[in-house]
Scaffold this motif. Structure first.
Motif, short mmCIF file in Angstrom:
data_model
loop_
_atom_site.label_atom_id
_atom_site.label_comp_id
_atom_site.label_asym_id
_atom_site.label_seq_id
_atom_site.Cartn_x
_atom_site.Cartn_y
_atom_site.Cartn_z
N SER A 1 13.36 2.08 -5.21
CA SER A 1 13.71 2.96 -4.25
C SER A 1 12.54 3.04 -3.06
O SER A 1 13.02 2.94 -1.94
CB SER A 1 14.18 4.46 -4.54
OG SER A 1 15.48 4.37 -5.17
N ALA A 2 11.41 3.16 -3.60
CA ALA A 2 10.45 3.21 -2.36
C ALA A 2 10.21 1.92 -1.60
O ALA A 2 10.34 2.10 -0.36
CB ALA A 2 9.05 3.51 -3.19
N ASP B 1 0.71 -1.16 -0.09
CA ASP B 1 0.19 0.05 -0.17
C ASP B 1 0.90 1.29 -0.06
O ASP B 1 1.49 1.42 0.89
CB ASP B 1 -1.02 -0.20 1.31
CG ASP B 1 -2.11 1.14 1.21
OD1 ASP B 1 -1.81 1.92 0.20
OD2 ASP B 1 -2.71 1.28 2.50
N THR B 2 0.95 2.05 -1.04
CA THR B 2 1.66 3.17 -1.18
C THR B 2 0.96 4.36 -0.65
O THR B 2 1.51 5.60 -0.93
CB THR B 2 2.19 3.55 -2.64
OG1 THR B 2 1.12 3.39 -3.58
CG2 THR B 2 2.81 2.31 -3.11
N ASN B 3 -0.34 4.34 -0.19
CA ASN B 3 -1.12 5.49 0.41
C ASN B 3 -0.59 5.88 1.56
O ASN B 3 -1.50 5.72 2.39
CB ASN B 3 -2.46 5.07 -0.14
CG ASN B 3 -3.53 6.54 0.10
OD1 ASN B 3 -2.92 7.47 -0.17
ND2 ASN B 3 -4.72 6.37 0.45
N LYS B 4 0.58 6.21 1.81
CA LYS B 4 0.87 6.55 3.18
C LYS B 4 2.00 7.89 3.05
O LYS B 4 2.64 7.73 1.97
CB LYS B 4 2.03 5.41 3.61
CG LYS B 4 1.39 3.92 3.58
CD LYS B 4 0.55 3.72 4.87
CE LYS B 4 -0.16 2.33 5.04
NZ LYS B 4 0.72 1.51 5.28
N THR C 1 4.90 8.84 -0.12
CA THR C 1 4.18 10.07 -0.90
C THR C 1 5.02 11.35 -1.22
O THR C 1 5.89 11.73 -0.31
CB THR C 1 2.85 10.64 -0.56
OG1 THR C 1 1.97 9.60 -0.15
CG2 THR C 1 2.36 11.72 -1.28
N PRO C 2 5.60 11.85 -2.36
CA PRO C 2 5.22 10.97 -3.64
C PRO C 2 6.22 9.95 -3.79
O PRO C 2 7.38 9.88 -3.22
CB PRO C 2 5.60 12.12 -4.67
CG PRO C 2 6.63 12.96 -3.93
CD PRO C 2 6.35 12.90 -2.75
N LEU C 3 5.61 8.65 -4.62
CA LEU C 3 6.29 7.70 -4.83
C LEU C 3 7.44 7.72 -5.61
O LEU C 3 8.63 7.11 -5.20
CB LEU C 3 5.45 6.71 -5.39
CG LEU C 3 5.95 5.14 -5.19
CD1 LEU C 3 5.79 4.63 -4.03
CD2 LEU C 3 5.07 4.25 -6.22
#
Ligand SMILES: [Zn+2]
Length: 425
Positions: free
Chosen positions: A376-377, A362-365, A369-371
């Motif tokens: 790397s993320a 889940d990248t909605n964190k 943000t921003p991804l």
């Protein structure tokens, strides 16, 4: 149940730094491109990174029982001398519940496959089977071959049972512990077992400088060369945990014999063992996988954290931030792990026809943000707790962070009880 994962940011790990937005069809446990595919359920993955699930290529599942226990010993041997007396008192129920805890921790941080080395393997097998995970379970050998027939008797029966029962998710290796606990005759016997019944050899190797110094003193050679020259590694596939102090000749041997090395950065840091030269391994063409080691020398089984530390140590030990890029590190935790476990024909990448061993992050964190660069993320920003959904062979093991195949509250309650009981013995 057939699943359609919609609109995910996919890192399929088939090509360097390749990412794209798309759908994934999971049909009968496999990744499908069937044009007539019909989904039983759909998952909106607009905010998700979708990648192969992680592979923990070296661990001791039930050592979670000894988590945070007497772990301020000054070195590996001193710490093992604290652990061995507890291990001598372990009962099957201890192993079963500790395995459930370990599997809960692994699934909830994105791992669906692991390479295990421990005792009472029937208990871990049962926990893996119930959790619907994937594992290579080590038939662990420790010490000399006295009474070996008696000690090894259960191995055949257990492996036959779970090879058929677990639908290909459980395999077996032979795992002599290390050359400082296990004599050459046992390694040679391990090789015979593999040639007879199959599997790979999984062992600790060159973890500390002391191990190497003692090997030269006692056996006249460095540990891996000693086994090689004694023909203990002939005609079998080998996986080495650690390899921190492998010599240049041994690194070349690993390349020539297709020996995988498993990097365990947390354990190597915590026990002050050293930093494995993974850039050298990689440049030499050696397959480098990633592992947590046991939770008593880590002290968790979180492969997201392991990737982060591996990347950080690579940067600082090489004084080069791209000696191993985030893509290289994720490879170690996915397809390279699959190669080390001899399951790369089934998992490790997202490709049509492979088993659907997949995680959604889940990248909605805020911290994602921003991804920007998703590789790397994953390595530098994400945490194990960002893993939202986990599939193993198409079976959903976790969704919205809820474990679906393990009663984790019961496992925690029982494990605490077992540990308290152990301490009274
Ligand atoms: Zn280990």
């Amino acid at each position: 149940m057939n699943t359609l994962i919609k609109n995910a940011l996919i890192l399929d790990m088939t090509e360097r730094d390749k990412s794209y937005r798309g759908d994934i069809k999971i049909e009968n446990g496999k990744i499908s491109d069937n044009p007539l595919f019909k989904a039983d359920r759909e998952l909106d993955a607009t905010n998700m990174i979708c990648m192969p699930s992680l592979i923990n290529a070296h661990t001791h599942t039930s050592m979670g029982l000894m988590r945070n226990y007497k772990d301020t010993a000054p070195n590996l041997m001193a710490w093992l001398n604290e652990i061995f007396p507890i291990e001598a008192k372990l009962e099957p129920e201890d192993i079963y519940w500790a395995s459930q805890i370990a599997l809960s921790e692994m699934i909830s941080t994105g791992t669906t496959a692991f390479n295990d080395m421990y005792f009472m393997m029937d208990q871990t097998c049962e926990a893996v089977y119930q959790a619907k995970m994937r594992a290579n379970i080590g038939k662990t050998l420790f010490g000399s071959l006295d009474n070996i027939q008696e000690r090894l008797k259960p191995f055949d029966e257990i492996s036959e049972k779970y090879l058929s029962k677990a639908n290909g998710l459980i395999k077996f290796n032979v795992a002599p512990h290390a050359i400082y606990t296990t004599p050459l005759e046992t390694y040679l016997y391990a090789r015979d077992m593999i040639l007879d019944k199959g599997g790979d050899l999984h062992t600790h190797m060159s973890e500390t400088q002391i191990e190497v110094d003692n090997s030269i003193k006692d056996f006249g050679d460095t540990p891996l060369m000693y086994l090689e020259k004694a023909h203990a590694l002939d005609d079998i596939k080998v996986v080495l945990a650690h390899g921190v102090y492998l010599s240049d000749d041994e690194v070349k041997l690993c390349k020539d014999k297709n020996i995988s090395v498993v990097h365990n950065p947390s354990s190597n840091c915590k026990l002050a063992s050293g930093i494995a030269p993974i850039s050298k391994f990689r440049k030499s063409g050696v397959n480098v996988a990633l592992g947590t080691d046991g939770a008593s020398s880590n002290n968790n089984l979180n492969m997201m954290e392991e990737m982060h530390l591996a990347a950080m140590l690579s940067c600082v030990s090489n004084l080069d931030p791209i000696a191993n890029t985030p893509y290289d590190i994720i490879k170690m935790a996915t397809i390279n792990g699959a190669k080390a476990l001899s399951i790369d024909d089934k998992v490790g990448t997202i490709e049509v026809g492979k088993d659907a061993d997949i995680i959604l992050i889940d990248t909605n964190k805020p911290h994602l943000t921003p991804l920007n660069d998703p590789f790397s993320a994953v390595v530098y920003s994400a945490s194990g707790s960002d893993v939202d959904t986990v599939f193993c062979k198409g079976e959903m093991l976790m969704h919205n962070r809820k474990l679906l195949t393990i009663d984790v509250d019961l496992a925690m309650k029982q494990t605490k009880k077992r540990w308290e009981h152990l301490l009274t013995k």
